[in-house]
Design an enzyme around this catalytic site. Structure first.
Site, short mmCIF file in Angstrom:
data_model
loop_
_atom_site.label_atom_id
_atom_site.label_comp_id
_atom_site.label_asym_id
_atom_site.label_seq_id
_atom_site.Cartn_x
_atom_site.Cartn_y
_atom_site.Cartn_z
N SER A 263 -2.95 3.26 -3.91
CA SER A 263 -3.27 3.91 -5.17
C SER A 263 -2.95 2.99 -6.34
O SER A 263 -2.28 1.98 -6.20
CB SER A 263 -2.45 5.18 -5.31
OG SER A 263 -1.08 4.83 -5.48
N LYS A 264 -3.44 3.39 -7.51
CA LYS A 264 -3.13 2.66 -8.76
C LYS A 264 -1.63 2.60 -8.96
O LYS A 264 -1.08 1.59 -9.35
CB LYS A 264 -3.76 3.41 -9.94
CG LYS A 264 -5.14 2.89 -10.31
CD LYS A 264 -5.12 2.36 -11.75
CE LYS A 264 -6.24 1.37 -12.00
NZ LYS A 264 -7.55 2.00 -12.09
N ARG A 265 -0.96 3.72 -8.67
CA ARG A 265 0.49 3.78 -8.89
C ARG A 265 1.21 2.79 -7.96
O ARG A 265 2.12 2.10 -8.36
CB ARG A 265 1.00 5.20 -8.71
CG ARG A 265 2.45 5.27 -9.03
CD ARG A 265 3.04 6.60 -9.53
NE ARG A 265 2.18 7.69 -9.82
CZ ARG A 265 2.09 8.77 -9.05
NH1 ARG A 265 2.80 8.86 -7.94
NH2 ARG A 265 1.33 9.77 -9.40
#
Ligand code: GLU
Length: 507
Positions: A263-265
Site C-alpha cells: 500500500s501507499k502507507r
C-alpha cells in the site's frame, strides 16, 4: 542466427523510482547480461500532464547508485534513438494513419462531455460504467458511425479527434508468457483503446509497440499490472509488424506488503523509493527518504530485490550482482506474488555490511560521520573504526551511534548506569587508570586488559563491575565493541581525558 538479446526498461518520468521498478530493471538487466545482450532505457513521456521535471535525471541517478548502467538511453546514446518518446512523435502518427487506412482503427470526435453522457445513458446495473466498445461505438461520434463524407468535413474543420483501435468482435488473442505460460484474452470484453490522443501524442499502447519494434526488443520484462494491456499490444503487433516479430513477454509477480498488496502507507513507512535526492514527490509534496538515505548498501538492495520472486533453486540468499547474472533464469521466477518484509530487507543489509571490505565501507562511513574533508591520519583511524564496528551496523546510518564517539566526545554519559554501584574505591581505581593512560605506555588491548584486571584484583574489586563504568566513560552508553579496543583506537590521551571528565560528573 539467434537474434541478439535486447531488453528495455520503459519508465514514465512521473515520480519516484520504487522498489518494484528497480526489480523490473534488475530482471531485465540480469537477463541481458546473462545473454550478452543490451539493456535499453526508454523514457515513456507521452503523457504530458503527468510529466514531472527532474524525474528523468533522478531515475538515471538511481540506476547509477544501483550499479545498473544501461547500454543505450537518453544519457548513454545508441543507434536506436531518440530514446525519449516525445521526440518520436511523427513515427507514431504514421502507424496510426496506416491503421485507419486499413480500417483497423478509426477517428473519434467525442468530447469528454459526450463520453460522460454516453456513460450515464447506457449504464445498467450489470454494466455500471459502459466502455467505448463494439456495443456502443456505432452510437457515438466517430468515423465508423458518421461515414466518410462527414468525417472528412470534421477533419477539414480541424475538429479535435483521437484515434481508437477497432477491437475485433469475437477473437481470442493468445501469447505465451515466459513466466505464466499460455495466456489468452477474449476481444469481446475489451474496449476500443485510444492509440493517438488529441494532442497528437500516442498513448502508451501504440508507442510501446512501435518502439519495441523499432528498437528491436527481443524480451520484455514488466510488472504484472501490465498484463491487462497485453491484448491491445498483441493486436497491434499482429496488425503492424506480424506476431512472429513480437518480443517475448515476462510479466513479473506483484510485490506484496506484510498485509497483502503493497500500500501507499507501506511505501511511506519503509521508504520505498530508491532515494530522495533533492527531488520532491509531487504526490506528497515531500522529499521522501529512500533506501539510500535509510542506510542500505546498493549491493544489499539489489540482492534482496532479486529474491522477490526468484531464487536459484537452493537455500542460498546472499548473491553478488555477478552471481545473480550467472545464476539467473526465467524458469525460476515464480508467478505468485512476492512478499516484501522490511525486517528481512534489513537482514540482507546487515549481511552485506558484515561481508563488505573496510575499503568499500570507508566512504559510506566518512560521508555520514563528517561534514568536511578529513585528514589522512583521521582516515586511518576511521579505517580501524570501520573494521571494529561494522558488524554492529544493520543499516549504514547506525554508524553514527556505533562510530561517532570515536571522533567526538559523547554529548551525554549514561551515568545512572554507574552511580548505583559507585564507591570511593572505584573512584580511586579510575583516577589511577586515567593516570596510567596519561603517563605510561600501556600496549595493545590485551595488555591494557591484563593490567586493568591485575589492579582490580589487588584492590579486591570485581573487574566485571569496573568494565561497564569504563565503557560508559568512553562511549556514553552500554554499547560498542570491546572496551579496550575502543581505548586503543581513541589513544591514551583521549582515553585519559574521557575518564577524567566522567569522574567530574560522578559523586
Ligand atoms: N511506461 C510503462 C511504465 O511506466 C512501461 C510498461 C512496459 O514495460 O511495457 O511502466
Amino acid at each position: 542466427m539467434e537474434k541478439k538479446v535486447r531488453v528495455r526498461f520503459a519508465p514514465s518520468p512521473t515520480g519516484g523510482l520504487h522498489l518494484g521498478g528497480v526489480r523490473t530493471v534488475l530482471f531485465n538487466y540480469l537477463f541481458a547480461k546473462k545473454h550478452n545482450g543490451s539493456f535499453i532505457v526508454r523514457i515513456e513521456d507521452t503523457d504530458q500532464r503527468r510529466y514531472v521535471p527532474g524525474a528523468e535525471e533522478y531515475l538515471f541517478d538511481c540506476l547509477r547508485w544501483c550499479g545498473l548502467e544501461p547500454n543505450e538511453s537518453v544519457q548513454h546514446g545508441g543507434s536506436f534513438g531518440p530514446y525519449r518518446q516525445s521526440e518520436r512523435k511523427s513515427l507514431y502518427k504514421k502507424y496510426a494513419d496506416q491503421l485507419i487506412e486499413q480500417e483497423l482503427a478509426y477517428y473519434a470526435f467525442d468530447t469528454p462531455e459526450e463520453l460522460e453522457k454516453m456513460r450515464a445513458q447506457l449504464a445498467t446495473p450489470s454494466n455500471p460504467s459502459p466502455q467505448y466498445d463494439r456495443q456502443v461505438r456505432l452510437q457515438l461520434r466517430n468515423s465508423l458511425a458518421l461515414g466518410e463524407a462527414k468525417t472528412k468535413e470534421l477533419l477539414d474543420a480541424g475538429t479535435p479527434y483521437v484515434v481508437r483501435i477497432k477491437m475485433p468482435e469475437q477473437e481470442t488473442l493468445r501469447f505465451t508468457d515466459l513466466i505464466r505460460g499460455e495466456v489468452s484474452f477474449d476481444t469481446a470484453t475489451l474496449d476500443d483503446k485510444v492509440l493517438l490522443k488529441a494532442d497528437g501524442m500516442p498513448t502508451y499502447h501504440l508507442a510501446v509497440v512501435v518502439d519495441d519494434h523499432h528498437m528491436q526488443i527481443t524480451h520484455a520484462f514488466r510488472g504484472e499490472e501490465w498484463l491487462p494491456s497485453a491484448p491491445v499490444h498483441i493486436l497491434l503487433w499482429k496488425h503492424l509488424f506480424g506476431l512472429e516479430q513480437m518480443p517475448q513477454w515476462a510479466h513479473l509477480p506483484l510485490i506484496l506488503g506484510p498485509n497483502g498488496k503493497l500500500s501507499k502507507r507501506d511505501g511511506a513507512k519503509y521508504g520505498f523509493p530508491v532515494f530522495a535526492m533533492n527531488w520532491t514527490d509531487p504526490s506528497t509534496g515531500e522529499v521522501t527518504e529512500g533506501f539510500k538515505e535509510k542506510g542500505f548498501l546498493p549491493e544489499a538492495f539489489l540482492n534482496l530485490l532479486a529474491l522477490l520472486g526468484w531464487n536459484d533453486g537452493s537455500e542460498k540468499e546472499i548473491f553478488t550482482l555477478q552471481e545473480l547474472i550467472d545464476s539467473f533464469s526465467i524458469e525460476r521466477i515464480h508467478s505468485a506474488g512476492a512478499r516484501f518484509d522490511y525486517e528481512k530487507a534489513k537482514w540482507f543489509n546487515h549481511e552485506w555490511i558484515k561481508k563488505s571490505s573496510t575499503d568499500r565501507l570507508l566512504p559510506e562511513f566518512e560521508q555520514r560521520l563528517f561534514t568536511n574533508a578529513i585528514s589522512g591520519a583521521e582516515r586511518e583511524k576511521l579505517k580501524q573504526v570501520v573494521a571494529l564496528v561494522k558488524d554492529r551496523c544493520t543499516l549504514l546510518t547506525d554508524c553514527n551511534e556505533q562510530a561517532g564517539f570515536f571522533f567526538t566526545e559523547p554529548a551525554q554519559l549514561d551515568t545512572t548506569a554507574i552511580t548505583g554501584k559507585w564507591s570511593a574505591e572505584k573512584r580511586a581505581f579510575f583516577e589511577w587508570l586515567a593516570n596510567q593512560y596519561q603517563t605510561s605506555s600501556l600496549g595493545d588491548a590485551a595488555a591494557q586488559e591484563l593490567l586493568f584486571k591485575e589492579k582490580a584484583a589487588s584492590l579486591q574489586l570485581k573487574a566485571g563491575e569496573l568494565l561497564l563504568p569504563l565503557r560508559i566513560m568512553l562511549v556514553g552508553g552500554k554499547f560498542g565493541p570491546g572496551v579496550f579496543d575502543i581505548a586503543t583506537v581513541l589513544g591514551p590521551t583521549v582515553t585519559a581525558q574521557r575518564i577524567a571528565r566522567a569522574l567530574t560528573l560522578l559523586p
